[in-house]
Design a protein around this motif. Structure first.
Motif, mmCIF file in Angstrom:
data_model
loop_
_atom_site.group_PDB
_atom_site.id
_atom_site.type_symbol
_atom_site.label_atom_id
_atom_site.label_comp_id
_atom_site.label_asym_id
_atom_site.label_seq_id
_atom_site.Cartn_x
_atom_site.Cartn_y
_atom_site.Cartn_z
ATOM 1 N N LEU A 27 40.997 24.934 27.730
ATOM 2 C CA LEU A 27 40.652 24.943 29.150
ATOM 3 C C LEU A 27 41.885 24.799 30.041
ATOM 4 O O LEU A 27 41.854 25.193 31.213
ATOM 5 C CB LEU A 27 39.640 23.846 29.448
ATOM 6 C CG LEU A 27 38.260 24.087 28.834
ATOM 7 C CD1 LEU A 27 37.302 22.978 29.230
ATOM 8 C CD2 LEU A 27 37.698 25.443 29.226
ATOM 9 N N LYS A 28 42.960 24.256 29.514
ATOM 10 C CA LYS A 28 44.230 24.292 30.249
ATOM 11 C C LYS A 28 44.641 25.749 30.459
ATOM 12 O O LYS A 28 45.050 26.142 31.559
ATOM 13 C CB LYS A 28 45.317 23.551 29.477
ATOM 14 C CG LYS A 28 46.711 23.675 30.090
ATOM 15 C CD LYS A 28 47.780 23.036 29.223
ATOM 16 C CE LYS A 28 48.001 23.798 27.935
ATOM 17 N NZ LYS A 28 49.112 23.227 27.131
ATOM 18 N N ASP A 29 44.509 26.551 29.406
ATOM 19 C CA ASP A 29 44.814 27.975 29.537
ATOM 20 C C ASP A 29 43.903 28.636 30.573
ATOM 21 O O ASP A 29 44.347 29.478 31.364
ATOM 22 C CB ASP A 29 44.634 28.674 28.185
ATOM 23 C CG ASP A 29 45.719 28.322 27.186
ATOM 24 O OD1 ASP A 29 46.782 27.826 27.604
ATOM 25 O OD2 ASP A 29 45.508 28.550 25.977
ATOM 26 N N PHE A 30 42.631 28.265 30.562
ATOM 27 C CA PHE A 30 41.676 28.835 31.524
ATOM 28 C C PHE A 30 42.051 28.431 32.944
ATOM 29 O O PHE A 30 42.018 29.255 33.874
ATOM 30 C CB PHE A 30 40.266 28.364 31.175
ATOM 31 C CG PHE A 30 39.185 28.959 32.025
ATOM 32 C CD1 PHE A 30 38.931 30.321 31.999
ATOM 33 C CD2 PHE A 30 38.412 28.159 32.852
ATOM 34 C CE1 PHE A 30 37.930 30.882 32.782
ATOM 35 C CE2 PHE A 30 37.409 28.696 33.639
ATOM 36 C CZ PHE A 30 37.160 30.068 33.606
ATOM 37 N N GLU A 31 42.417 27.180 33.123
ATOM 38 C CA GLU A 31 42.823 26.691 34.446
ATOM 39 C C GLU A 31 44.051 27.456 34.942
ATOM 40 O O GLU A 31 44.114 27.874 36.109
ATOM 41 C CB GLU A 31 43.129 25.195 34.364
ATOM 42 C CG GLU A 31 43.422 24.522 35.674
ATOM 43 C CD GLU A 31 42.189 23.904 36.321
ATOM 44 O OE1 GLU A 31 42.175 23.815 37.560
ATOM 45 O OE2 GLU A 31 41.267 23.506 35.594
ATOM 46 N N HIS A 32 45.039 27.641 34.078
ATOM 47 C CA HIS A 32 46.232 28.386 34.469
ATOM 48 C C HIS A 32 45.898 29.835 34.793
ATOM 49 O O HIS A 32 46.471 30.432 35.709
ATOM 50 C CB HIS A 32 47.269 28.335 33.343
ATOM 51 C CG HIS A 32 47.894 26.987 33.184
ATOM 52 N ND1 HIS A 32 48.734 26.669 32.136
ATOM 53 C CD2 HIS A 32 47.817 25.858 33.941
ATOM 54 C CE1 HIS A 32 49.128 25.414 32.258
ATOM 55 N NE2 HIS A 32 48.587 24.907 33.335
ATOM 56 N N LEU A 33 44.975 30.411 34.036
ATOM 57 C CA LEU A 33 44.546 31.780 34.295
ATOM 58 C C LEU A 33 43.946 31.897 35.695
ATOM 59 O O LEU A 33 44.298 32.811 36.462
ATOM 60 C CB LEU A 33 43.516 32.195 33.235
ATOM 61 C CG LEU A 33 42.725 33.478 33.487
ATOM 62 C CD1 LEU A 33 43.652 34.672 33.495
ATOM 63 C CD2 LEU A 33 41.646 33.643 32.426
ATOM 64 N N LEU A 34 43.065 30.982 36.058
ATOM 65 C CA LEU A 34 42.457 31.024 37.388
ATOM 66 C C LEU A 34 43.512 30.858 38.475
ATOM 67 O O LEU A 34 43.466 31.527 39.513
ATOM 68 C CB LEU A 34 41.401 29.921 37.515
ATOM 69 C CG LEU A 34 40.181 30.024 36.597
ATOM 70 C CD1 LEU A 34 39.241 28.850 36.849
ATOM 71 C CD2 LEU A 34 39.457 31.342 36.771
ATOM 72 N N ALA A 35 44.468 29.964 38.254
ATOM 73 C CA ALA A 35 45.506 29.723 39.255
ATOM 74 C C ALA A 35 46.408 30.937 39.431
ATOM 75 O O ALA A 35 46.786 31.301 40.549
ATOM 76 C CB ALA A 35 46.329 28.502 38.863
ATOM 77 N N GLU A 36 46.763 31.585 38.305
ATOM 78 C CA GLU A 36 47.682 32.717 38.372
ATOM 79 C C GLU A 36 47.021 33.960 38.948
ATOM 80 O O GLU A 36 47.646 34.727 39.690
ATOM 81 C CB GLU A 36 48.219 33.013 36.971
ATOM 82 C CG GLU A 36 49.156 31.939 36.443
ATOM 83 C CD GLU A 36 49.437 32.096 34.967
ATOM 84 O OE1 GLU A 36 49.186 33.190 34.427
ATOM 85 O OE2 GLU A 36 49.890 31.119 34.341
ATOM 86 N N ARG A 37 45.777 34.180 38.591
ATOM 87 C CA ARG A 37 45.081 35.364 39.088
ATOM 88 C C ARG A 37 44.755 35.220 40.579
ATOM 89 O O ARG A 37 44.880 36.172 41.336
ATOM 90 C CB ARG A 37 43.791 35.588 38.310
ATOM 91 C CG ARG A 37 43.980 35.955 36.843
ATOM 92 C CD ARG A 37 44.513 37.338 36.672
ATOM 93 N NE ARG A 37 44.333 37.821 35.306
ATOM 94 C CZ ARG A 37 44.928 38.899 34.813
ATOM 95 N NH1 ARG A 37 45.760 39.585 35.560
ATOM 96 N NH2 ARG A 37 44.703 39.279 33.579
ATOM 97 N N GLY A 38 44.307 34.039 40.970
ATOM 98 C CA GLY A 38 43.906 33.839 42.355
ATOM 99 C C GLY A 38 42.548 34.475 42.619
ATOM 100 O O GLY A 38 42.228 35.523 42.062
ATOM 101 N N PRO A 39 41.719 33.875 43.454
ATOM 102 C CA PRO A 39 40.360 34.389 43.650
ATOM 103 C C PRO A 39 40.327 35.804 44.200
ATOM 104 O O PRO A 39 39.407 36.573 43.914
ATOM 105 C CB PRO A 39 39.742 33.388 44.644
ATOM 106 C CG PRO A 39 40.912 32.715 45.287
ATOM 107 C CD PRO A 39 41.977 32.682 44.268
ATOM 108 N N GLU A 40 41.337 36.197 44.984
ATOM 109 C CA GLU A 40 41.311 37.532 45.571
ATOM 110 C C GLU A 40 41.639 38.630 44.570
ATOM 111 O O GLU A 40 41.419 39.804 44.832
ATOM 112 C CB GLU A 40 42.285 37.601 46.768
ATOM 113 C CG GLU A 40 43.764 37.500 46.395
ATOM 114 C CD GLU A 40 44.237 36.065 46.231
ATOM 115 O OE1 GLU A 40 45.468 35.866 46.176
ATOM 116 O OE2 GLU A 40 43.397 35.156 46.151
#
Length: 340
Positions: A323-336
């Motif tokens: 889930l650390k990887d998932f969190e970083h993925l969300l941060a790097e991609r950005g909602p937009e």
């Protein structure tokens, strides 16, 4: 608010932890990243479960609701998630079903998070190539010593430095066994039995005790960070099965503590790598590891030597690493930019 659909394959002990912890963090993902993360499908070796609107916790807990045969590519074709978290058993000879899941995901441009070590040992280069060709990404903190930051430290924190090499205690079971032999006076068999009773060692502990777990993690880390091209079957490997109470007593009288380590070091134009028992003086950070702690020591030209120690050895720690990887993925991609 964008929705991120997550599939979990290999829905066993760790997969269930991943799913439960991800659902528990849903509010945090909405607050931090502006996304609605939901699990829309899970599957094991014999069947699976899909709900396009998101699976409720009670449905995930009820294995009786799984649809027989809904697994493999049929599961992924029916689901088409945004993110795949692969948490199945490791097959170090062929990569097993985990390799097929990861190849499918990356070939379809998905972001994939691997917990299964076998697939990465067999074909990490190929998986990374697929990710690059199709616009997805591959992350694998849960497969590379889980709670201990390894690839994160070496590839990201030290990105501006020249890495000469590293050594690492990567298997918490061996730390625990050696520590119990030294502090409680146990023999190897009794120390292993205690590790099993506490859930640190597997029912068949030979993979840890014989050094294979350390070797597999070393192959993944060294190939990811150094592009070392290591192969599991060619790696020099030593375990702790031959260590006796007499050895422990003799080393203690000399002020030395044994630890099973994996190492990869630049050697001329190539690498010297392997798994072996090393002895450390009392002031060394590895000598101070207790319980099932792990550690990594990196040597660089510009930043000197850096060491990180700690990390629990249990399914929740592995799930948290994924889930650390998932969190970083969300941060790097950005909602937009998430899955337009």
């Amino acid at each position: 608010m964008r929705t991120v659909d997550v599939a979990v394959t290999g829905y066993g002990r760790i997969g269930r932890e991943v799913a439960g912890m991800l659902q528990a963090r849903a509010a945090a993902y909405r607050s931090r990243h502006g996304v609605h993360a939901r699990i829309t499908g899970v599957c094991g070796s014999a069947g699976g479960l899909i709900d396009a609107t998101g699976l409720a916790p009670e449905r995930l807990a009820d294995r009786g609701g799984f649809v027989p045969g809904l697994t493999g590519e049929a599961f992924l074709d029916a689901l088409r998630p945004d993110v795949l978290i692969e948490a199945g058993p490791s097959d170090y000879a062929t990569g097993g079903p985990a390799l097929g899941y990861l190849r499918w995901a990356l070939a379809h441009g998905l972001d994939a998070i691997a917990v299964s070590k076998g697939a990465l040992v067999v074909d990490l280069r190929g998986l990374l190539r697929l990710a690059g060709e199709h616009g997805g990404s591959l992350r694998f903190s849960g497969a590379a010593a889980s709670a201990l930051p390894t690839v994160d430290l070496l590839a990201h924190s030290l990105a501006g430095a020249t890495l000469h090499g590293f050594e690492a205690v990567l298997t918490g079971t061996t730390t625990f066994v050696l520590d119990q032999m030294a502090t409680a006076g146990l023999g190897l068999a009794d120390a292993v039995a205690l590790a099993q009773a506490r859930g640190i060692a597997e029912p068949d502990p030979r993979f840890d005790v014989d050094g294979w777990d350390t070797a597999a993690k070393l192959v993944i880390i060294a190939n990811a960070v150094l592009d070392a091209g290591l192969r599991l079957e060619d790696l020099p490997r030593e375990g702790i099965a031959a260590v006796t109470p007499g050895d422990i007593a003799r080393w203690a009288s000399e002020g030395l503590t044994p630890r099973l380590v994996g190492f990869a070091e630049h050697d001329g134009g190539g690498f010297r790598a392997g798994v072996g028992l090393r002895l450390y003086g009392g002031s060394h950070p590895f000598a101070q590891l207790r319980g099932s702690m792990k550690g990594l020591r990196a040597v660089t030209a510009e930043m000197g030597t850096l060491t990180v120690t700690g990390g629990a050895s249990d399914p929740r720690a592995t799930a948290a690493a994924a889930l650390k990887d998932f969190e970083h993925l969300l941060a790097e991609r950005g909602p937009e930019h998430l899955y337009i």
